[in-house]
Every structure is written in structure tokens, then in C-alpha cells.
Design a protein around this motif. Structure first.
Motif, PDB file in Angstrom:
ATOM      1  N   HIS A 163     -12.110 -80.628  24.899  1.00  0.00           N
ATOM      2  CA  HIS A 163     -10.711 -80.199  24.900  1.00  0.00           C
ATOM      3  C   HIS A 163     -10.025 -80.255  26.273  1.00  0.00           C
ATOM      4  N   ASP A 164     -10.776 -80.082  27.332  1.00  0.00           N
ATOM      5  CA  ASP A 164     -10.135 -79.968  28.644  1.00  0.00           C
ATOM      6  C   ASP A 164     -10.417 -81.142  29.574  1.00  0.00           C
ATOM      7  N   SER A 165     -11.384 -81.956  29.219  1.00  0.00           N
ATOM      8  CA  SER A 165     -11.693 -83.109  30.058  1.00  0.00           C
ATOM      9  C   SER A 165     -10.731 -84.247  29.745  1.00  0.00           C
ATOM     10  N   GLU A 166     -10.370 -84.991  30.763  1.00  0.00           N
ATOM     11  CA  GLU A 166      -9.490 -86.146  30.592  1.00  0.00           C
ATOM     12  C   GLU A 166     -10.125 -87.343  31.288  1.00  0.00           C
ATOM     13  N   PRO A 167     -10.640 -88.324  30.526  1.00  0.00           N
ATOM     14  CA  PRO A 167     -10.592 -88.407  29.067  1.00  0.00           C
ATOM     15  C   PRO A 167     -11.623 -87.495  28.409  1.00  0.00           C
ATOM     16  N   GLN A 168     -11.506 -87.394  27.109  1.00  0.00           N
ATOM     17  CA  GLN A 168     -12.436 -86.587  26.323  1.00  0.00           C
ATOM     18  C   GLN A 168     -13.839 -87.195  26.383  1.00  0.00           C
ATOM     19  N   VAL A 169     -14.865 -86.330  26.387  1.00  0.00           N
ATOM     20  CA  VAL A 169     -16.251 -86.795  26.481  1.00  0.00           C
ATOM     21  C   VAL A 169     -17.041 -86.320  25.261  1.00  0.00           C
ATOM     22  N   VAL A 170     -17.810 -87.225  24.675  1.00  0.00           N
ATOM     23  CA  VAL A 170     -18.760 -86.888  23.616  1.00  0.00           C
ATOM     24  C   VAL A 170     -20.160 -87.062  24.196  1.00  0.00           C
ATOM     25  N   HIS A 171     -20.977 -86.022  24.138  1.00  0.00           N
ATOM     26  CA  HIS A 171     -22.284 -86.038  24.807  1.00  0.00           C
ATOM     27  C   HIS A 171     -23.286 -86.947  24.113  1.00  0.00           C
ATOM     28  N   CYS A 172     -23.391 -86.838  22.792  1.00  0.00           N
ATOM     29  CA  CYS A 172     -24.223 -87.718  21.950  1.00  0.00           C
ATOM     30  C   CYS A 172     -25.725 -87.439  21.999  1.00  0.00           C
ATOM     31  N   ASP A 173     -26.196 -86.505  22.788  1.00  0.00           N
ATOM     32  CA  ASP A 173     -27.645 -86.222  22.785  1.00  0.00           C
ATOM     33  C   ASP A 173     -27.915 -84.769  23.151  1.00  0.00           C
ATOM     34  N   LEU A 174     -27.202 -83.857  22.495  1.00  0.00           N
ATOM     35  CA  LEU A 174     -27.388 -82.438  22.774  1.00  0.00           C
ATOM     36  C   LEU A 174     -28.645 -81.936  22.065  1.00  0.00           C
ATOM     37  N   LYS A 175     -29.563 -81.353  22.847  1.00  0.00           N
ATOM     38  CA  LYS A 175     -30.805 -80.804  22.318  1.00  0.00           C
ATOM     39  C   LYS A 175     -31.355 -79.833  23.365  1.00  0.00           C
ATOM     40  N   PRO A 176     -32.317 -78.975  22.995  1.00  0.00           N
ATOM     41  CA  PRO A 176     -32.792 -77.944  23.936  1.00  0.00           C
ATOM     42  C   PRO A 176     -33.340 -78.494  25.252  1.00  0.00           C
ATOM     43  N   SER A 177     -34.011 -79.644  25.223  1.00  0.00           N
ATOM     44  CA  SER A 177     -34.577 -80.168  26.467  1.00  0.00           C
ATOM     45  C   SER A 177     -33.511 -80.672  27.426  1.00  0.00           C
ATOM     46  N   ASN A 178     -32.284 -80.858  26.945  1.00  0.00           N
ATOM     47  CA  ASN A 178     -31.175 -81.266  27.811  1.00  0.00           C
ATOM     48  C   ASN A 178     -30.310 -80.088  28.239  1.00  0.00           C
ATOM     49  N   VAL A 179     -30.760 -78.878  27.943  1.00  0.00           N
ATOM     50  CA  VAL A 179     -30.095 -77.654  28.400  1.00  0.00           C
ATOM     51  C   VAL A 179     -30.966 -77.046  29.496  1.00  0.00           C
ATOM     52  N   LEU A 180     -30.499 -77.102  30.737  1.00  0.00           N
ATOM     53  CA  LEU A 180     -31.280 -76.668  31.891  1.00  0.00           C
ATOM     54  C   LEU A 180     -30.804 -75.306  32.372  1.00  0.00           C
ATOM     55  N   LEU A 181     -31.726 -74.528  32.942  1.00  0.00           N
ATOM     56  CA  LEU A 181     -31.451 -73.137  33.289  1.00  0.00           C
ATOM     57  C   LEU A 181     -31.652 -72.922  34.781  1.00  0.00           C
ATOM     58  N   ASP A 182     -30.634 -72.327  35.424  1.00  0.00           N
ATOM     59  CA  ASP A 182     -30.733 -72.086  36.863  1.00  0.00           C
ATOM     60  C   ASP A 182     -31.483 -70.783  37.131  1.00  0.00           C
ATOM     61  N   SER A 183     -31.479 -70.343  38.366  1.00  0.00           N
ATOM     62  CA  SER A 183     -32.271 -69.169  38.742  1.00  0.00           C
ATOM     63  C   SER A 183     -31.779 -67.892  38.070  1.00  0.00           C
ATOM     64  N   ASP A 184     -30.508 -67.868  37.641  1.00  0.00           N
ATOM     65  CA  ASP A 184     -29.947 -66.701  36.959  1.00  0.00           C
ATOM     66  C   ASP A 184     -29.922 -66.884  35.445  1.00  0.00           C
ATOM     67  N   MET A 185     -30.643 -67.900  34.945  1.00  0.00           N
ATOM     68  CA  MET A 185     -30.715 -68.215  33.514  1.00  0.00           C
ATOM     69  C   MET A 185     -29.355 -68.631  32.943  1.00  0.00           C
ATOM     70  N   VAL A 186     -28.467 -69.128  33.807  1.00  0.00           N
ATOM     71  CA  VAL A 186     -27.219 -69.719  33.337  1.00  0.00           C
ATOM     72  C   VAL A 186     -27.516 -71.143  32.884  1.00  0.00           C
ATOM     73  N   ALA A 187     -27.020 -71.516  31.690  1.00  0.00           N
ATOM     74  CA  ALA A 187     -27.332 -72.817  31.110  1.00  0.00           C
ATOM     75  C   ALA A 187     -26.398 -73.905  31.638  1.00  0.00           C
ATOM     76  N   HIS A 188     -26.976 -75.086  31.853  1.00  0.00           N
ATOM     77  CA  HIS A 188     -26.224 -76.258  32.307  1.00  0.00           C
ATOM     78  C   HIS A 188     -26.610 -77.431  31.408  1.00  0.00           C
ATOM     79  N   VAL A 189     -25.636 -78.051  30.763  1.00  0.00           N
ATOM     80  CA  VAL A 189     -25.902 -79.211  29.914  1.00  0.00           C
ATOM     81  C   VAL A 189     -26.052 -80.442  30.797  1.00  0.00           C
ATOM     82  N   GLY A 190     -27.134 -81.202  30.584  1.00  0.00           N
ATOM     83  CA  GLY A 190     -27.393 -82.387  31.392  1.00  0.00           C
ATOM     84  C   GLY A 190     -27.695 -83.595  30.543  1.00  0.00           C
ATOM     85  N   ASP A 191     -28.105 -84.682  31.192  1.00  0.00           N
ATOM     86  CA  ASP A 191     -28.474 -85.963  30.592  1.00  0.00           C
ATOM     87  C   ASP A 191     -27.306 -86.573  29.816  1.00  0.00           C
TER      88      ASP A 191
END
Length: 835
Positions: free
Chosen positions: A647-675
Motif C-alpha cells: 500500500h505505501d511502496s511506490e511502486p507496489q511490491v509483491v514478495h512472492c516467497d513469504l515463509k517462516p525461514s524468510n522472517v528474521l529476528l533481531d536482538s529484540d525479537m523484532v521481525a524483519h522480512v527478507g529474501d
């Protein structure tokens, strides 16, 4: 009218209900501001506006309702300063919940005038300043929640107020985590109520020793002081905390040895001491902690052997992390007693001798990491019993002999790393060995056979002492020489052609944000891409940890395996997407490299910030110690990232491979979507296929179980596809079941299982048992405790319903990710009110 589909605004005519005593509209869909007319409700004693979408400031006239006994604004978008006169305004207040808003100001000093106050919650706001000492007069207070604010100055004496809380004889929960409190933990902490059960001081700026007096709090169940700067030894007085179930002192600077007193903590469930400077051996008394399920001692300076008697007594152990120490000697065979073990990581130590054959009895193990040690001998045949294993890493040892053919039966294996050993003989080619992205066999010079793509020499069968065909061997050698000569000539001609021919077009990274690094700089940062720095493997490359020489920042370097089809295109896709997006829940790219290595070979790599806590997949299926509140926070983080991309990215982005192994966690357990290797940029309604030139299967390829059904039927890439993957991920987080679980066959899948359970009013039967075990809300009144447990169940079911709505088979029936995000925020506000 709570928990209904009520919508709209609170009408101003509410003020006409002149004898109204109880107005409860929690967990509905109300929006807008709170009307001034509510100030006319002079007889009201209970006002519950929890978990709505209300906004604006709280009308000042509401603070004139002096008969209020229970009030909750939790989980809205309310702003403004909390009035310092709050305690004078509500002198009869018993339960006050103001959390998860954007209130500013300080903790009201007049709270001390509400003598009957039982619970006060300001968690998740923007409060600043100090904690008023007058709170010490609240004799009946059992819950004080001040976490996740901006309280404290980061300087000495910030925690002096703790001494004033000694008069709170009923206090059971004290939460001041995630603030700016600095200085030492005062000795007066030992004077707090002996009824205290939960104490969380984590993620502040506390330094110095842990005071001996902490051992006076003999009824503590949960103690957390992680992510601070504590130093010194662990005080022996902690051995008095015999009710302790969870102790988390990770990511500090504690030194000394692990004390013997841990043997006294017989009901300890979770012990987390990782990322400190502890040294010496593991005390044998730890075997008396027979209920221990999670033991994390990694990244310390521990040494010596592991006593077999310790492992022999920890029958309930699920997770054992000892990596990054200096343990030596044989690994004890008593590990075979741990039949519930799901994760064992003893990599990066100095263990020697043979791999214990008894490991084959650990049939529940999913992650087995024993790399970077000095293990020798053969790979035990018993390892073929590890049918649930997903990762087996035996790299960087001195293993010899053949690869057992029996390992072909490990159908769940996603990674088998046998690199840098002295293995020999034929490589199997069935089961996991048929998946090129699953096996790693580097630098085993006497291996042969296997799939042709491995590039290993053929295996020659022997008859007596003679080869079957000497002539065939000579012919092969001549052929290889001719091919090599041709390849050298081809490389020479291509290089001579010069750099005017551009094979790959790399999107421009703005120089102001991304400094392009050289191969030399990345090689130095990763110690020449040492296997000791290898932290992950993927379909298109290897991931190394490193330290940049210039600023000493910890980084993760994703080196593309360019021999793998699609790897170069994946690199371009990630560059193209990551050069355009910025969000706190997206993996932050720091730099990239595209050029030649020292041998003149093409080299491509992406550089990211290092995520210390790994990925969500490991936490769900290996560690299995995520609480419901943590899973909810992670679900919100991931939904926030998708909301931004859609909704907010320009242009719009579709990730196409969202799964638990692509959700990474920092030292405060905040999630970051990658790959973002498969991501698509959407201009209008048309997806910009970053994989142009590849087959259509690459354009829609994702991971089995998470790919929306319409992609398999030739449907276009869309944001609804991401929503489907998110829905499956959310259901997996709550049920603990992978979408590829063997139980799913014919017309039964994870979505239909959850839909059926909810429709039959039996959702509790499919919840992850580890999630249920860790819901440890406790209050000092039975009726409130009952409410808390009910809300935990309702929250889990609410998350299930959102996952079901996201993963509908028909894309037109799926809810938008923004709708899902709003619903999750409401669940969070409701849950955190009692957690």
C-alpha cells in the motif's frame, strides 16, 4: 456490547444516559474521537473502550468522573499528555489500563491518592521522566506495568525508585523493560514483596553486578534482565529462587563460572545465559534441573568436557545450544536419553572422538549442528533414524569413510552439510541427495558419483585389484583434458572481448545510501569467507557473518552461487526491490558487491545487517519457546511489512516467497522480512517480472505449502498471493504445524483443518501445545486470573480466524493485509491488558 461487530462512532447522545454505571464496548470497531458529552455520565463506575480504533485526545471532562473504579483505554490511537492529577481525578480507581496508545507526559504523581488501586498499566506509550515515589503508598497494588516507554535518563540512580516499592506488600508483577533506565540495580530490590512472581528489567541500560539481595524474592517465577550491561559473577543467592521457572540473563557481560546452585532450582524450565563471558565447566549439579526444557549457553567462554551425568538427567530437554564455546573431549553418549530433544547445536567447539552412535535415539530431533569441531571416524548408521531432521550439519570435522546409503531415507532433510571432511566413496543419489540445494559436499576430495550436477568424478567398480576398464579411464582423462583446453580458450576469448558486453544489468543503488563494497573488503570482513563464519545456506547462495573493518558493524553477506540456475537473476531482483523500499520490518540492505574475485571469477553478494536471533522457522519448530505474545508481535511485524509493500511502496511490491525461514529476528525479537529474490514490482496492475528471460515457473516459484493455488493454475502475481502466504504462516504460528506436514493429504490442508476446528467450536484442540504451555499469566485475584486465561484463548482463536480469512482458496474472498493488521492490533491490545 464488547466483542461485537459494532461500528461507527460513540454518539454524543450517550451523555443523556444520566444513570449509566457501566459502559463496556471493548474489542469492537468504533472509531473517531471520544465525545465530550461522556463527561455528563456522573454515575459511571466502569468505562471500557479497549481495542477499538479511537483517536484524538481524551476529553478533559472525562477526568471529572470521580466515581470511576475501572477504566481502560488500552489499544487505541489516543494521544495527548496524561494529566498529572489523574489520581485526584479518579480517587476510587481500582483497575486502570492506559497501555498501547501514544500518551505522553510522565507517570502521574497523584496515583498515590488512589488508595484502592489494584492494577495500573502504562505499557507501550511515550512516557518520560521518573517513577514517582508516591506509588509506594498503594498497599493493594499487584500489577505495575511501565514497560516500553521512554522512562529514565540512562544515567546513574535511575532505579532508586525500586526501594520505595518495598511497601507494596501485594505486588506480584513489576514490568519496567524496554525503557532508558540506567545505573546499578539497587540492593533495595531485595526488599520488594515476597509475593513478587514476575520481574522484568530487560532491554535497559543497567550495568554493574547483580545484587545478592535479589535472592530474597523467593517466590519469583519469571526473572528477566536480558540486553543490559551487567557484569561480574552470578550471585549465589539466586539459588534461593526455588520457584523460578524462567531465568533470562542473556546478552550481558557476565563473567565467572556457572555456579553450583542451579542444582537447587529443581522446577526451572528455561535457562538462558547466552552471549556473556562465562567461563569454566558446566556444573554437574545442573542434572538436578529435571524439568529443564531449554538450555542456552552459547557464545560464552566455557570449556572442559560435558559430564554425561548432566545430559542423562535432563529428560525433558527440547533445546540445547552450546555453540561458540571451547568445550572439548568426547560428546557424551548419554545424549541418547534425550528422546524429546528437537534442537542440538554444539558447533564451533573443540569436541573430538567419534560422533555418538546414541544420537540415533533422539528421533524427535529437527536441527542437529555439530560442525567446526574435531570429530573423527565414520558417520553412524544410526543417524538414518533421525526421520524428523531438517538440518544436519557435520561440516569442518575430520570424518572419514563412506556416506551411509541409509541417509537417503531422511525425507524431511532440507540441509545436509558434510563439507570440509575426509569422506570417500560413492555419493547417494536418492532422497535428500536428489536435491542439489540440500546437500553440501565441498572439499571431500575422495568422493565420487552422485548426481552429475555435483561435478564429482565417476566411481569405478573393482574386480579383484584391477579396474574394469583401464581404456575407459584413459579415454575419460583425455576427454576431460580436451574439454578443459576448450574451456580455457573460451574464457580467454570472452575476456579479450572486454567489459563492453554487459551480461547483467544491476539496478542503481543510490550512492548516498548504499556504498558499493569490493570483493577484497568483504573477503577481509568474513575472514576470507571462512566456513567458521558460515551461518546459513539457501537455494541461491551462502550466507556468512562478518565485521566491516571501517565501522566494526556486524553484517551478513549473502554470496550468490552463480552456478545455480536463477541465482544471478535473484541477485538483480533483490537489488531492484531493496533499492526502493524502507521499513523497520524489512531486512535492511547495507551494501552490495558485483565484480570479480581474486581468481577472476564473477562474484555477486548482498550485505545486510546481522539478525542475531535467526529466523522464525527455527523458533517455531526447533526452539519451540515462543510465547503467544511474542508470536502475536511477530505476526504484526510481518503484516506491517506487507502492508507497506502493498500500500505505501511506490511502486507496489509483491514478495512472492513469504515463509517462516524468510522472517528474521533481531536482538529484540523484532521481525524483519527478507529474501526478495523472487519479488515483483507492480506498476499499475502489471507486475514487472524481474526474472525476465527465465521460464514462467521461475516467475511464480515460491515454496510448496505457501504458494497460493492460483499461481499453480497460471494466475498472475498479485498482492492477494502474498496475503495467502501470510495466512498460512499465521496458521503455522498458532498450530505449530507446517503446511507440508505428513498429516495433510487428499483434500485436507492446514487451511481446511483450522476452518473445520473453528466452525465446530473446537479450535483449542489444534493449538500448538508449546504455545499453551507458555501462557503463564498470573494475577492475585481468581476472577481476574480467569479473565486472563479466557483472553489468551480468545486471542489465539482470533489469530486463527485471521489466518483462515487470509488463506481462502479464492483470492477474491481473502481479506486485505491492512484489514488483517488492524485486527491483530486489536487482539494485541486486549491480550496485553492482562499479560
Amino acid at each position: 456490547m464488547g466483542q461485537t461487530n459494532l461500528t461507527g462512532k460513540i454518539p454524543s447522545t450517550i451523555g443523556n444516559l444520566s444513570v449509566l454505571r457501566d459502559f463496556s464496548v471493548y474489542f469492537t470497531n468504533l472509531h473517531g474521537s471520544i465525545p465530550n458529552e461522556m463527561g455528563k455520565l456522573k454515575t459511571i463506575t466502569r468505562l471500557d473502550l479497549t481495542l477499538n480504533s479511537l483517536s484524538g485526545k481524551v476529553p478533559s471532562v472525562l477526568y471529572n468522573l470521580s466515581n470511576i473504579r475501572e477504566i481502560s483505554f488500552t489499544g487505541n490511537g489516543l494521544i495527548g499528555r496524561l494529566p498529572p492529577t489523574l489520581g485526584d481525578d479518579f480517587p476510587l480507581l481500582r483497575l486502570g489500563y492506559f497501555g498501547l496508545n501514544d500518551f505522553t507526559g510522565g507517570v502521574p504523581p497523584t496515583l498515590s491518592n488512589t488508595s484502592g488501586l489494584l492494577a495500573i498499566d502504562f505499557v507501550g506509550n511515550k512516557l518520560e521522566g521518573t517513577v514517582p515515589e508516591g506509588i509506594s503508598r498503594l498497599q493493594n497494588l499487584f500489577y505495575l506495568g511501565l514497560g516500553t516507554n521512554n522512562l529514565g535518563s540512562g544515567e546513574d540512580n535511575d532505579l532508586d525508585f525500586i526501594g520505595s516499592l518495598a511497601n507494596l506488600s501485594s505486588l506480584r508483577i513489576l514490568s519496567i523493560e524496554s525503557n532508558n533506565f540506567g545505573g546499578l540495580i539497587p540492593a533495595s530490590i531485595g526488599n520488594l514483596s515476597n509475593k513478587l512472581e514476575q520481574l522484568d528489567l530487560g532491554s535497559n541500560k543497567i550495568y554493574g553486578n547483580i545484587p545478592m539481595e535479589l535472592g530474597n524474592l523467593v517466590n519469583l517465577i519469571n526473572l528477566g534482565i536480558k540486553n543490559n550491561k551487567l557484569s561480574g559473577d552470578l550471585p549465589t543467592s539466586l539459588g534461593n529462587l526455588q520457584m523460578l521457572g524462567e531465568l533470562d540473563l542473556s546478552n550481558n557481560r557476565l563473567d565467572g563460572s556457572i555456579p553450583l546452585f542451579f542444582g537447587n532450582l529443581s522446577i526451572l524450565n528455561t535457562l538462558i545465559l547466552n552471549d556473556n563471558q562465562l567461563k569454566g565447566q558446566i556444573p554437574s549439579t545442573l542434572r538436578y534441573c529435571s524439568r529443564l526444557q531449554s538450555l542456552s549457553l552459547h557464545n560464552n567462554r566455557l570449556s572442559g568436557s560435558i559430564p554425561g551425568e548432566i545430559l542423562g538427567g535432563l529428560y525433558d530437554l527440547l533445546t540445547l545450544k552450546l555453540y561458540g564455546n571451547s568445550f572439548s573431549g568426547r560428546f557424551p553418549k548419554e545424549v541418547g536419553n534425550l528422546d524429546k530433544l528437537s534442537m542440538l547445536d554444539i558447533s564451533k567447539n573443540k569436541f573430538s572422538g567419534e560422533l555418538p552412535n546414541e544420537l540415533g535415539k533422539c528421533v524427535m530431533i529437527e536441527i542437529l549442528k555439530m560442525g567446526e569441531n574435531n570429530f573423527s571416524g565414520n558417520i553412524p548408521l544410526s543417524f538414518s533414524s533421525l526421520r524428523t531432521a531438517r538440518v544436519i550439519d557435520l561440516s569442518c570435522n575430520i570424518l572419514t569413510g563412506n556416506i551411509p546409503l541409509e541417509l537417503q531415507a531422511l525425507s524431511n532433510l532440507q540441509v545436509l552439510n558434510l563439507s570440509f571432511n575426509q569422506l570417500e566413496g560413492e555419493v547417494p543419489f536418492k532422497g535428500p541427495f536428489a536435491n542439489l540445494s540440500a546437500i553440501y559436499l565441498l572439499d571431500n576430495k575422495r568422493l565420487c558419483g552422485g548426481l552429475s550436477q555435483l561435478g564429482l568424478p565417476r566411481c569405478f567398480k573393482r574386480q579383484g585389484r584391477q579396474l574394469i576398464s583401464t581404456k575407459a579411464a584413459i579415454g575419460i582423462a583425455v576427454s576431460l583434458f580436451v574439454c578443459l583446453l576448450f574451456a580455457v580458450l573460451l574464457v580467454y576469448l570472452l575476456r579479450r572481448k572486454g567489459s563492453n558486453t554487459t551480461v547483467l544489468s544491476i539496478p542503481s543503488m543510490k550512492s548516498g545510501s548504499f556504498q558499493r563494497l569490493t570483493y577484497k573488503e568483504l573477503s577481509k570482513a568474513t575472514n576470507e569467507f571462512s566456513t567458521r563464519n558460515l551461518i546459513g545456506v539457501g537455494g541461491f547462495g551462502l550466507v556468512y557473518k562478518g565485521v566491516l573493518e571501517e565501522d566494526k558493524n556486524l553484517i551478513a553477506v549473502k554470496v550468490m552461487t552463480l552456478a545455480t540456475p536463477g541465482a544471478a537473476k535473484s541477485f538483480i531482483a533483490e537489488c531492484k526491490v531493496l533499492s526502493r523500499v524502507r521499513h523497520r520490518n524489512l531486512l535492511q540492505i547495507l551494501s552490495y558487491c558485483s565484480g570479480l574475485d581474486f581468481k577472476g571469477n564473477e562474484f555477486m553478494a548482498l550485505v545486510f545487517e546481522l539478525m542475531p536471533n535467526g529466523n522464525l522457522d527455527t523458533w517455531l519448530h526447533v526452539s519451540k519457546n515462543l510465547k503467544l505474545t511474542q508470536r502475536l508481535e511477530i505476526a504484526i511485524d510481518v503484516a506491517s511489512a506487507l502492508d507497506y509493500l502493498h500500500h505505501d511502496s511506490e511502486p507496489q511490491v509483491v514478495h512472492c516467497d513469504l515463509k517462516p525461514s524468510n522472517v528474521l529476528l533481531d536482538s529484540d525479537m523484532v521481525a524483519h522480512v527478507g529474501d526478495f529474490g523472487l519479488a515483483k514490482l507492480v506498476q499499475g496492475t502489471v507486475a514487472d517480472d524481474t526474472s525476465k528471460g527465465q521460464s514462467s515457473t521461475f516467475a511464480v516459484r515460491g515454496t510448496v505449502g505457501y504458494v497460493p493455488p492460483e499461481y499453480g493454475m497460471g494466475g498472475n502475481v498479485s498482492t492477494q498471493g502474498d496475503v495467502y502466504s501470510y495466512g498460512i504462516l499465521l496458521l503455522e504460528m498458532i498450530t505449530g504445524k507446517r503446511p507440508t506436514d505428513v498429516m495433510f493429504k487428499d483434500d485436507i490442508n492446514l487451511h481446511t483443518l483450522c476452518s473445520y476446528a473453528v466452525s465446530k467450536s473446537s479450535p483449542m484442540e489444534i493449538l500448538d501445545l508449546h504455545l499453551v504451555d507458555q501462557t503463564d499469566v498470573k494475577f492475585n485475584r481468581k476472577e481476574i486470573e480467569s479473565i486472563g486465561e479466557q483472553i489468551l484463548q480468545e486471542s489465539a482463536v482470533g489469530m486463527l480466524e485471521i489466518g483462515i480469512a487470509c488463506s481462502a482458496e479464492n483470492p477474491n474472498e481473502r481479506i486485505d493485509i491492512r484489514h488483517a493488521l488492524n485486527a491483530l492490533h486489536k487482539i494485541k491490545a486486549k491480550l496485553f491488558q492482562f499479560n
